[in-house]
Design a protein around this motif. Structure first.
Motif, PDB file in Angstrom:
ATOM      1  N   LEU A 191       0.834  -1.204   0.000  1.00 53.83           N
ATOM      2  CA  LEU A 191       0.000   0.000   0.000  1.00 53.83           C
ATOM      3  C   LEU A 191       0.864   1.248   0.000  1.00 53.83           C
ATOM      4  CD1 LEU A 191      -3.004   1.090   0.395  1.00 53.83           C
ATOM      5  CD2 LEU A 191      -2.419   1.227   2.822  1.00 53.83           C
ATOM      6  N   ALA A 192       1.884   1.247   0.848  1.00 58.65           N
ATOM      7  CA  ALA A 192       2.764   2.411   0.971  1.00 58.65           C
ATOM      8  C   ALA A 192       3.495   2.701  -0.337  1.00 58.65           C
ATOM      9  CB  ALA A 192       3.777   2.178   2.097  1.00 58.65           C
ATOM     10  N   VAL A 193       4.069   1.665  -0.933  1.00 55.88           N
ATOM     11  CA  VAL A 193       4.842   1.855  -2.167  1.00 55.88           C
ATOM     12  C   VAL A 193       3.935   2.300  -3.313  1.00 55.88           C
ATOM     13  CG1 VAL A 193       6.282   0.703  -3.895  1.00 55.88           C
ATOM     14  CG2 VAL A 193       6.653   0.246  -1.471  1.00 55.88           C
ATOM     15  N   SER A 194       2.729   1.731  -3.389  1.00 49.70           N
ATOM     16  CA  SER A 194       1.820   2.107  -4.483  1.00 49.70           C
ATOM     17  C   SER A 194       1.390   3.561  -4.374  1.00 49.70           C
ATOM     18  CB  SER A 194       0.605   1.179  -4.516  1.00 49.70           C
ATOM     19  OG  SER A 194      -0.214   1.345  -3.368  1.00 49.70           O
ATOM     20  N   TRP A 195       1.069   4.004  -3.164  1.00 50.52           N
ATOM     21  CA  TRP A 195       0.656   5.395  -3.005  1.00 50.52           C
ATOM     22  C   TRP A 195       1.850   6.341  -3.087  1.00 50.52           C
ATOM     23  CZ3 TRP A 195      -4.077   7.412  -3.369  1.00 50.52           C
ATOM     24  CH2 TRP A 195      -5.152   6.520  -3.333  1.00 50.52           C
ATOM     25  N   GLY A 196       3.018   5.900  -2.620  1.00 50.39           N
ATOM     26  CA  GLY A 196       4.227   6.700  -2.787  1.00 50.39           C
ATOM     27  C   GLY A 196       4.591   6.845  -4.248  1.00 50.39           C
ATOM     28  N   ASN A 197       4.349   5.772  -5.019  1.00 52.49           N
ATOM     29  CA  ASN A 197       4.600   5.805  -6.457  1.00 52.49           C
ATOM     30  C   ASN A 197       3.644   6.769  -7.149  1.00 52.49           C
ATOM     31  OD1 ASN A 197       4.368   4.257  -9.371  1.00 52.49           O
ATOM     32  ND2 ASN A 197       6.364   3.979  -8.410  1.00 52.49           N
ATOM     33  N   ALA A 198       2.383   6.737  -6.734  1.00 51.11           N
ATOM     34  CA  ALA A 198       1.385   7.635  -7.317  1.00 51.11           C
ATOM     35  C   ALA A 198       1.674   9.087  -6.961  1.00 51.11           C
ATOM     36  CB  ALA A 198      -0.014   7.245  -6.843  1.00 51.11           C
ATOM     37  N   ALA A 199       2.215   9.308  -5.769  1.00 51.63           N
ATOM     38  CA  ALA A 199       2.534  10.680  -5.349  1.00 51.63           C
ATOM     39  C   ALA A 199       3.629  11.283  -6.216  1.00 51.63           C
ATOM     40  CB  ALA A 199       2.968  10.694  -3.881  1.00 51.63           C
ATOM     41  N   GLY A 200       4.509  10.417  -6.760  1.00 57.68           N
ATOM     42  CA  GLY A 200       5.574  10.917  -7.626  1.00 57.68           C
ATOM     43  C   GLY A 200       5.037  11.494  -8.917  1.00 57.68           C
ATOM     44  N   GLN A 201       4.057  10.802  -9.507  1.00 56.72           N
ATOM     45  CA  GLN A 201       3.398  11.256 -10.728  1.00 56.72           C
ATOM     46  C   GLN A 201       1.938  10.829 -10.666  1.00 56.72           C
ATOM     47  OE1 GLN A 201       6.251   9.533 -13.764  1.00 56.72           O
ATOM     48  NE2 GLN A 201       5.966  11.543 -14.659  1.00 56.72           N
ATOM     49  N   LEU A 202       1.055  11.797 -10.708  1.00 65.54           N
ATOM     50  CA  LEU A 202      -0.377  11.490 -10.592  1.00 65.54           C
ATOM     51  C   LEU A 202      -0.928  11.019 -11.936  1.00 65.54           C
ATOM     52  CD1 LEU A 202      -1.543  14.484  -8.349  1.00 65.54           C
ATOM     53  CD2 LEU A 202      -1.140  12.107  -7.669  1.00 65.54           C
ATOM     54  N   LEU A 203      -0.479   9.825 -12.335  1.00 71.55           N
ATOM     55  CA  LEU A 203      -0.910   9.235 -13.596  1.00 71.55           C
ATOM     56  C   LEU A 203      -2.037   8.236 -13.339  1.00 71.55           C
ATOM     57  CD1 LEU A 203       2.610   8.577 -15.138  1.00 71.55           C
ATOM     58  CD2 LEU A 203       1.052  10.465 -15.655  1.00 71.55           C
ATOM     59  N   PRO A 204      -2.962   8.061 -14.294  1.00 69.88           N
ATOM     60  CA  PRO A 204      -4.099   7.154 -14.088  1.00 69.88           C
ATOM     61  C   PRO A 204      -3.695   5.740 -13.691  1.00 69.88           C
ATOM     62  CG  PRO A 204      -4.462   8.490 -16.039  1.00 69.88           C
ATOM     63  CD  PRO A 204      -3.060   8.777 -15.578  1.00 69.88           C
ATOM     64  N   ASN A 205      -2.669   5.182 -14.354  1.00 68.41           N
ATOM     65  CA  ASN A 205      -2.284   3.801 -14.051  1.00 68.41           C
ATOM     66  C   ASN A 205      -1.773   3.665 -12.624  1.00 68.41           C
ATOM     67  OD1 ASN A 205       0.090   5.285 -15.202  1.00 68.41           O
ATOM     68  ND2 ASN A 205       1.166   3.414 -14.660  1.00 68.41           N
ATOM     69  N   ARG A 206      -1.038   4.654 -12.137  1.00 74.70           N
ATOM     70  CA  ARG A 206      -0.502   4.592 -10.784  1.00 74.70           C
ATOM     71  C   ARG A 206      -1.600   4.765  -9.741  1.00 74.70           C
ATOM     72  NH1 ARG A 206       5.551   7.256 -10.848  1.00 74.70           N
ATOM     73  NH2 ARG A 206       6.191   6.394 -12.856  1.00 74.70           N
ATOM     74  N   LEU A 207      -2.537   5.659 -10.027  1.00 75.99           N
ATOM     75  CA  LEU A 207      -3.646   5.871  -9.097  1.00 75.99           C
ATOM     76  C   LEU A 207      -4.550   4.640  -9.025  1.00 75.99           C
ATOM     77  CD1 LEU A 207      -4.514   9.558 -10.053  1.00 75.99           C
ATOM     78  CD2 LEU A 207      -3.551   8.787  -7.887  1.00 75.99           C
ATOM     79  N   ILE A 208      -4.763   3.989 -10.169  1.00 78.69           N
ATOM     80  CA  ILE A 208      -5.609   2.792 -10.193  1.00 78.69           C
ATOM     81  C   ILE A 208      -4.928   1.646  -9.450  1.00 78.69           C
ATOM     82  CG2 ILE A 208      -6.542   1.001 -11.720  1.00 78.69           C
ATOM     83  CD1 ILE A 208      -7.164   3.273 -13.720  1.00 78.69           C
ATOM     84  N   PHE A 209      -3.612   1.511  -9.629  1.00 75.72           N
ATOM     85  CA  PHE A 209      -2.871   0.483  -8.897  1.00 75.72           C
ATOM     86  C   PHE A 209      -2.952   0.757  -7.395  1.00 75.72           C
ATOM     87  CE2 PHE A 209       0.424  -2.837  -9.655  1.00 75.72           C
ATOM     88  CZ  PHE A 209       0.700  -3.140  -8.334  1.00 75.72           C
ATOM     89  N   ALA A 210      -2.782   2.025  -7.015  1.00 78.04           N
ATOM     90  CA  ALA A 210      -2.851   2.394  -5.598  1.00 78.04           C
ATOM     91  C   ALA A 210      -4.235   2.108  -5.026  1.00 78.04           C
ATOM     92  CB  ALA A 210      -2.493   3.871  -5.432  1.00 78.04           C
ATOM     93  N   ALA A 211      -5.276   2.381  -5.816  1.00 70.59           N
ATOM     94  CA  ALA A 211      -6.642   2.081  -5.367  1.00 70.59           C
ATOM     95  C   ALA A 211      -6.811   0.575  -5.166  1.00 70.59           C
ATOM     96  CB  ALA A 211      -7.655   2.595  -6.387  1.00 70.59           C
ATOM     97  N   GLY A 212      -6.211  -0.222  -6.054  1.00 72.34           N
ATOM     98  CA  GLY A 212      -6.264  -1.666  -5.904  1.00 72.34           C
ATOM     99  C   GLY A 212      -5.600  -2.137  -4.621  1.00 72.34           C
ATOM    100  N   SER A 213      -4.477  -1.518  -4.265  1.00 72.19           N
ATOM    101  CA  SER A 213      -3.778  -1.872  -3.027  1.00 72.19           C
ATOM    102  C   SER A 213      -4.638  -1.556  -1.804  1.00 72.19           C
ATOM    103  CB  SER A 213      -2.447  -1.119  -2.937  1.00 72.19           C
ATOM    104  OG  SER A 213      -1.574  -1.511  -3.970  1.00 72.19           O
ATOM    105  N   LEU A 214      -5.329  -0.422  -1.850  1.00 72.27           N
ATOM    106  CA  LEU A 214      -6.207  -0.054  -0.744  1.00 72.27           C
ATOM    107  C   LEU A 214      -7.373  -1.037  -0.623  1.00 72.27           C
ATOM    108  CD1 LEU A 214      -7.062   1.877   1.502  1.00 72.27           C
ATOM    109  CD2 LEU A 214      -8.185   3.298  -0.239  1.00 72.27           C
ATOM    110  N   LEU A 215      -7.948  -1.421  -1.758  1.00 70.22           N
ATOM    111  CA  LEU A 215      -9.039  -2.393  -1.740  1.00 70.22           C
ATOM    112  C   LEU A 215      -8.573  -3.735  -1.182  1.00 70.22           C
ATOM    113  CD1 LEU A 215     -10.640  -1.555  -5.200  1.00 70.22           C
ATOM    114  CD2 LEU A 215     -11.764  -1.328  -2.977  1.00 70.22           C
ATOM    115  N   PHE A 216      -7.326  -4.102  -1.479  1.00 71.60           N
ATOM    116  CA  PHE A 216      -6.766  -5.336  -0.934  1.00 71.60           C
ATOM    117  C   PHE A 216      -6.704  -5.271   0.589  1.00 71.60           C
ATOM    118  CE2 PHE A 216      -4.674  -7.865  -4.418  1.00 71.60           C
ATOM    119  CZ  PHE A 216      -4.973  -9.105  -3.876  1.00 71.60           C
ATOM    120  N   LEU A 217      -6.251  -4.145   1.109  1.00 73.35           N
ATOM    121  CA  LEU A 217      -6.152  -3.987   2.565  1.00 73.35           C
ATOM    122  C   LEU A 217      -7.530  -4.122   3.210  1.00 73.35           C
ATOM    123  CD1 LEU A 217      -4.088  -3.185   4.882  1.00 73.35           C
ATOM    124  CD2 LEU A 217      -5.070  -0.898   4.685  1.00 73.35           C
TER     125      LEU A 217
END
Length: 231
Positions: free
Chosen positions: A164-190
């Motif tokens: 979760l941390a790495v996915s959202w940290g990755n999205a924070a670097g660049q607010l791109l759709p693919n990164r935000l969707i991956f981060a949302a998936g990590s949150l749903l997993f949690l």
């Protein structure tokens, strides 16, 4: 294969995944565990197929390889967890092995994310800490009694929170759709896995909880699969 065709078949795979998941929940509610095992496996094959389709559009082959491998480990974990109902005397054994498969999948997801950029740690660390804290608070609220499974569950939550941390940290670097969707998936997993632990080791076990577990889980895996096609 043309891009439009890929997205068309991807949509079909998602619809079949939803239908198979719904069928799985129906037979599971009737305690038809062998049929549930079959339909759960079919749903898992569908999100792997969806990932294979989007991987064909992904310019980063290493990222796609790690994500596909994570999806496959998710299917393996799914089926192992399902076996604990068919063989109840080995409940904890199948739960532990299935959880280990999921943990390995999350580690692969973390490795995949590092194929993009190093996460923004100022964003990643608070998110990871929040994931751990929220999980512990939820476990206390739901009065979990995991017994010998307590330490493995804590270890799993740490790995899940790291993803979760790495996915959202990755999205924070660049607010791109693919990164935000991956981060949302990590949150749903949690969310999904915390409800799963409450379902297995808490005082309550309802049909609504089972639907919530699997609804968020399949949404998580499909979101992660989708992210590959949007790079």
């Amino acid at each position: 294969m043309q891009t439009a065709a890929v997205w068309g078949i991807f949509t079909i795979a998602v619809i079949i995944c939803i239908l198979m998941a719904h069928r799985f929940l129906t037979v599971s509610h009737r305690n038809e565990y062998r049929k549930a095992f079959l339909f759960k496996g079919c749903a898992g094959l569908c999100f792997i197929a969806a990932g294979g389709l989007t991987a064909s559009l992904c310019p980063d082959r290493r990222f796609a390889l790690f994500v596909i491998s994570g999806l496959i480990l998710g299917l393996a974990g799914d089926q192992l967890l399902a076996l604990r109902f068919i063989y109840p005397r080995k409940h904890n054994t199948f739960f532990a092995i299935g959880g280990s498969s999921f943990a390995a999948g999350h580690i692969l997801y973390i490795i995949a994310l590092f194929q993009n950029d190093c996460p923004v740690w100022m964003a990643a660390i608070p998110v990871g800490a929040a994931g751990v804290a929220a999980s512990l608070i939820f476990a206390r609220m739901m009065k979990l009694r995991a017994g010998v499974m307590r330490i493995p569950l804590i270890g799993y939550i740490l790995i899940l929170s790291a993803a979760l941390a790495v996915s959202w940290g990755n999205a924070a670097g660049q607010l791109l759709p693919n990164r935000l969707i991956f981060a949302a998936g990590s949150l749903l997993f949690l969310i999904s896995d915390n409800i799963l632990f409450a379902f297995c080791f808490g005082d309550r076990r309802t049909g609504a909880m089972n639907r919530a577990i699997h609804g968020t889980y399949y949404a998580a895996q499909l979101s992660i699969a989708l992210s590959m096609g949007l790079m």
